[in-house]
Design an enzyme around this catalytic site. Structure first.
Site, PDB file in Angstrom:
ATOM      1  N   ARG A 284       5.411   5.139   8.082  1.00 39.50           N
ATOM      2  CA  ARG A 284       5.156   3.860   7.432  1.00 39.50           C
ATOM      3  C   ARG A 284       5.887   2.748   8.148  1.00 39.50           C
ATOM      4  O   ARG A 284       7.078   2.857   8.422  1.00 39.50           O
ATOM      5  CB  ARG A 284       5.591   3.915   5.962  1.00 39.50           C
ATOM      6  CG  ARG A 284       4.825   4.982   5.202  1.00 39.50           C
ATOM      7  CD  ARG A 284       5.079   4.958   3.719  1.00 39.50           C
ATOM      8  NE  ARG A 284       4.329   6.041   3.083  1.00 39.50           N
ATOM      9  CZ  ARG A 284       4.360   6.322   1.785  1.00 39.50           C
ATOM     10  NH1 ARG A 284       5.098   5.568   0.985  1.00 39.50           N
ATOM     11  NH2 ARG A 284       3.655   7.311   1.290  1.00 39.50           N
ATOM     12  N   ARG A 299      14.937   4.039   3.013  1.00 41.03           N
ATOM     13  CA  ARG A 299      13.664   3.446   3.440  1.00 41.03           C
ATOM     14  C   ARG A 299      13.564   3.615   4.947  1.00 41.03           C
ATOM     15  O   ARG A 299      14.238   2.931   5.698  1.00 41.03           O
ATOM     16  CB  ARG A 299      13.616   1.957   3.068  1.00 41.03           C
ATOM     17  CG  ARG A 299      12.261   1.294   3.311  1.00 41.03           C
ATOM     18  CD  ARG A 299      12.284  -0.159   2.861  1.00 41.03           C
ATOM     19  NE  ARG A 299      12.506  -0.287   1.431  1.00 41.03           N
ATOM     20  CZ  ARG A 299      11.538  -0.227   0.517  1.00 41.03           C
ATOM     21  NH1 ARG A 299      10.291  -0.071   0.901  1.00 41.03           N
ATOM     22  NH2 ARG A 299      11.815  -0.323  -0.760  1.00 41.03           N
ATOM     23  N   GLU A 371      13.148   6.435  -6.133  1.00 42.26           N
ATOM     24  CA  GLU A 371      11.811   6.966  -6.376  1.00 42.26           C
ATOM     25  C   GLU A 371      11.552   8.130  -5.420  1.00 42.26           C
ATOM     26  O   GLU A 371      11.591   7.972  -4.206  1.00 42.26           O
ATOM     27  CB  GLU A 371      10.766   5.869  -6.166  1.00 42.26           C
ATOM     28  CG  GLU A 371       9.352   6.358  -6.426  1.00 42.26           C
ATOM     29  CD  GLU A 371       8.302   5.320  -6.058  1.00 42.26           C
ATOM     30  OE1 GLU A 371       8.627   4.120  -6.094  1.00 42.26           O
ATOM     31  OE2 GLU A 371       7.183   5.725  -5.718  1.00 42.26           O
ATOM     32  N   SER A 374       5.527   9.929  -7.047  1.00 38.95           N
ATOM     33  CA  SER A 374       4.629   9.031  -7.729  1.00 38.95           C
ATOM     34  C   SER A 374       3.365   9.842  -7.986  1.00 38.95           C
ATOM     35  O   SER A 374       2.764  10.359  -7.049  1.00 38.95           O
ATOM     36  CB  SER A 374       4.343   7.836  -6.816  1.00 38.95           C
ATOM     37  OG  SER A 374       3.503   6.927  -7.471  1.00 38.95           O
ATOM     38  N   ARG A 413      14.775  10.884   0.261  1.00 36.44           N
ATOM     39  CA  ARG A 413      15.562  10.415  -0.883  1.00 36.44           C
ATOM     40  C   ARG A 413      16.124  11.580  -1.696  1.00 36.44           C
ATOM     41  O   ARG A 413      17.180  11.438  -2.330  1.00 36.44           O
ATOM     42  CB  ARG A 413      14.708   9.499  -1.761  1.00 36.44           C
ATOM     43  CG  ARG A 413      14.392   8.188  -1.038  1.00 36.44           C
ATOM     44  CD  ARG A 413      13.418   7.360  -1.811  1.00 36.44           C
ATOM     45  NE  ARG A 413      13.061   6.156  -1.062  1.00 36.44           N
ATOM     46  CZ  ARG A 413      12.058   5.346  -1.399  1.00 36.44           C
ATOM     47  NH1 ARG A 413      11.324   5.617  -2.472  1.00 36.44           N
ATOM     48  NH2 ARG A 413      11.791   4.277  -0.676  1.00 36.44           N
TER      49      ARG A 413
END
Length: 449
Positions: A284, A299, A371, A374, A413
């Site tokens: 990403r 991130r 997070e 999801s 994470r």
RNA sequence: GGAGAGGUCGCCUAGUGGCCUAGGGCGCCGCACUGGAAAUGCGGUAUGGGGCAACCCAUCGAGGGUUCAAAUCCCUCCCUCUCCGCCA
């Protein structure tokens, strides 16, 4: 086309409300309906002209076969009128193509309406459905340990952020990653690398052996048709690394290749549900997030993830979502990580989701929720774009499947949370019991010890 | 990367401009025959769109073109297979 013209005609009010709940323009619904009306009118004209032309061509064929001179006056008359029809058809079809382009443009901007049980509002209206585990404090009393690890009574210690733990234990190297690739491309080393491998193995094994998923190991690149299928282009094109020379896209999640496996396919009556668990690296660009979460591995541009992808019968998809969230939670519980489950409000869930849960894990070193999963139900929205269908019964008309996906889980994470949760006052880190068989060690020690 | 052969209905296959409205076989579904089955016979068996309906339109890997008319001719692209080269 994403929300479906039939549904748009049948219940425009629901679609309008769905759009405004998500902060999109409900007027697009009326625009689409008007375009649909025009399209059908023109299409009717065009179709009947084509029927005329087909009949005329057939007469030419019959005449020629019957011995008429192909260049003679008898045939010439029919040919001339057919040619005239052809011109009118071409003009109409050009107009229809234009209308359809406008219609598709409008349809693509109409979001998937949220399920009725989703709270209406913004991120502030997200609902914490449940919380599990002990929320460890950053500053903790040094307690209980017997022997060498024991500290004087009343003393406290401070849990370090994962990047500090990683440095002293030489678990990952961000600067060298930046040297060989760029910032945001971590290098995992030693026990850190082993933990990556162990987590992937642990997740996949649990999903396949216990949860009934079929394991998929997909390509890390996809073509533009696949990127379009899951909506990465045009919506999220800026987030992807592109190999322009070969028209390939580095996958931002295994959802993209795995969901596309069944693009333009029709499942047999008894085939559903089809449930896949897939590992892939995820790339990403994180455009627009510069300067955010720059420390550590919260991130990054490349991380690893095991993704769950479900193809379900429509009447089962609601239950399947809850089940899938449970599978992701189970992994966190086994790892002994405190977490909470959030039900996202309409304005915080995204354009294509009908219902979405986020799983956030507690990271005591940075005192933040991270997070790590999801899980979403897209209902038939994504399936329509990709034309993924099934037969409700043998010989029955195909209908769209429901698609769902969810992380199970995202690694970087989780690693951060493990390092912060399992660190000890002496600077070492315990390996969660669930991972020990996969890593072969019980504790991560500083190098050279 | 080079050379060649191909992509047609779930599968196999016929099809070199108009009786292709895509034929045949296999598989599948229904019916008949049967005590039941096998075999046999008859019928059905793609997807999307439009129409109340009869029915019409589109689709033969994808996209363009020629023509009154394209599975069929022309152009571009994609994929599969075989051989050669290179290679983990």
């Amino acid at each position: 086309m994403s929300v479906g013209l039939q549904r748009l005609r049948a219940e425009p009010d629901v679609i309008r409300k769905g759009a405004s709940d998500k902060g999109e323009d409900p007027a697009l619904v009326d625009l689409a309906l008007a375009l649909d009306e025009r399209r059908r009118a023109r299409l009717g004209e065009s179709d009947s002209l084509k029927a005329e032309r087909n009949a005329a061509s057939k007469r030419v064929g019959e005449a020629v076969r019957g011995g008429a001179d192909p260049a003679g006056p008898e045939v010439a008359g029919i040919r001339a009128s057919a040619a005239a029809l052809g011109e009118r058809i071409a003009a109409l079809d050009l107009e229809i193509t234009g209308i359809e382009a406008e219609l598709e443009e409008a349809m693509l901007r109409i979001p998937n309406p949220a399920d009725p049980d989703v709270p209406v509002g913004t991120a502030e209206d997200d609902v914490t459905v449940r919380t599990w585990g002990e929320l460890l404090p950053r500053v903790a009393p040094v307690e209980g340990e017997v022997g060498a690890d024991a500290a004087p009574g009343g003393a406290t210690w401070v849990r370090l952020p994962h990047w500090d733990v990683a440095e002293s234990l030489a678990i990952f190297e961000l600067e060298r990653g930046a040297k060989i690739a760029g910032s945001g491309f971590p290098v995992y080393r030693g026990a850190g690398a082993a933990m990556q491998r162990a987590l992937i193995d642990f997740f996949l094994r649990t999903h396949t052996v216990e949860n009934g998923f079929t394991e998929i190991w997909p390509p890390a690149v996809v073509n533009s048709a696949s990127a379009r299928g899951t909506g990465q282009i045009p919506d999220k094109e800026d987030q992807m690394y592109v190999v322009t020379r070969d028209d390939l896209y580095l996958v931002p999640t295994a959802e993209v290749p795995v969901t596309n496996l069944h693009r333009d396919e029709i499942f047999d009556a008894g085939a559903l549900p089809v449930r896949y668990a897939a590992y892939s690296p995820c790339f990403r660009r994180e455009a627009g997030a510069a300067g955010k979460d720059t420390r550590g591995i919260l991130r990054v541009h490349q991380f690893d993830k095991v993704e769950m992808v479900l193809f379900e019968r429509p009447e089962e998809s609601s239950d399947a979502l809850e089940w899938m969230v449970g599978r992701a939670e189970d992994l966190l519980r086994r790892l002994g990580l405190a977490y909470r489950v959030l039900l996202m409000a309409t304005g915080d869930m995204g354009f294509v989701q009908a219902k979405k849960y986020d799983l956030e894990v507690w990271a005591p070193g940075v005192e933040r929720w991270l997070e790590v999963s999801s899980c979403s139900n897209f209902r038939d929205y994504q399936a329509r774009r990709m034309q993924i269908r099934y037969r409700p019964a043998p010989g029955a008309k195909p209908e769209l499947v429901h698609t769902l996906n969810g992380s199970g889980l995202a690694l970087a994470r989780v690693v951060a949370a493990i390092l912060e949760t399992y660190q000890r006052p002496d600077g070492t880190v315990d390996v969660p019991a669930a991972l020990r068989p996969f890593m072969g060690i019980d504790r991560i020690l500083p190098p050279g010890t």
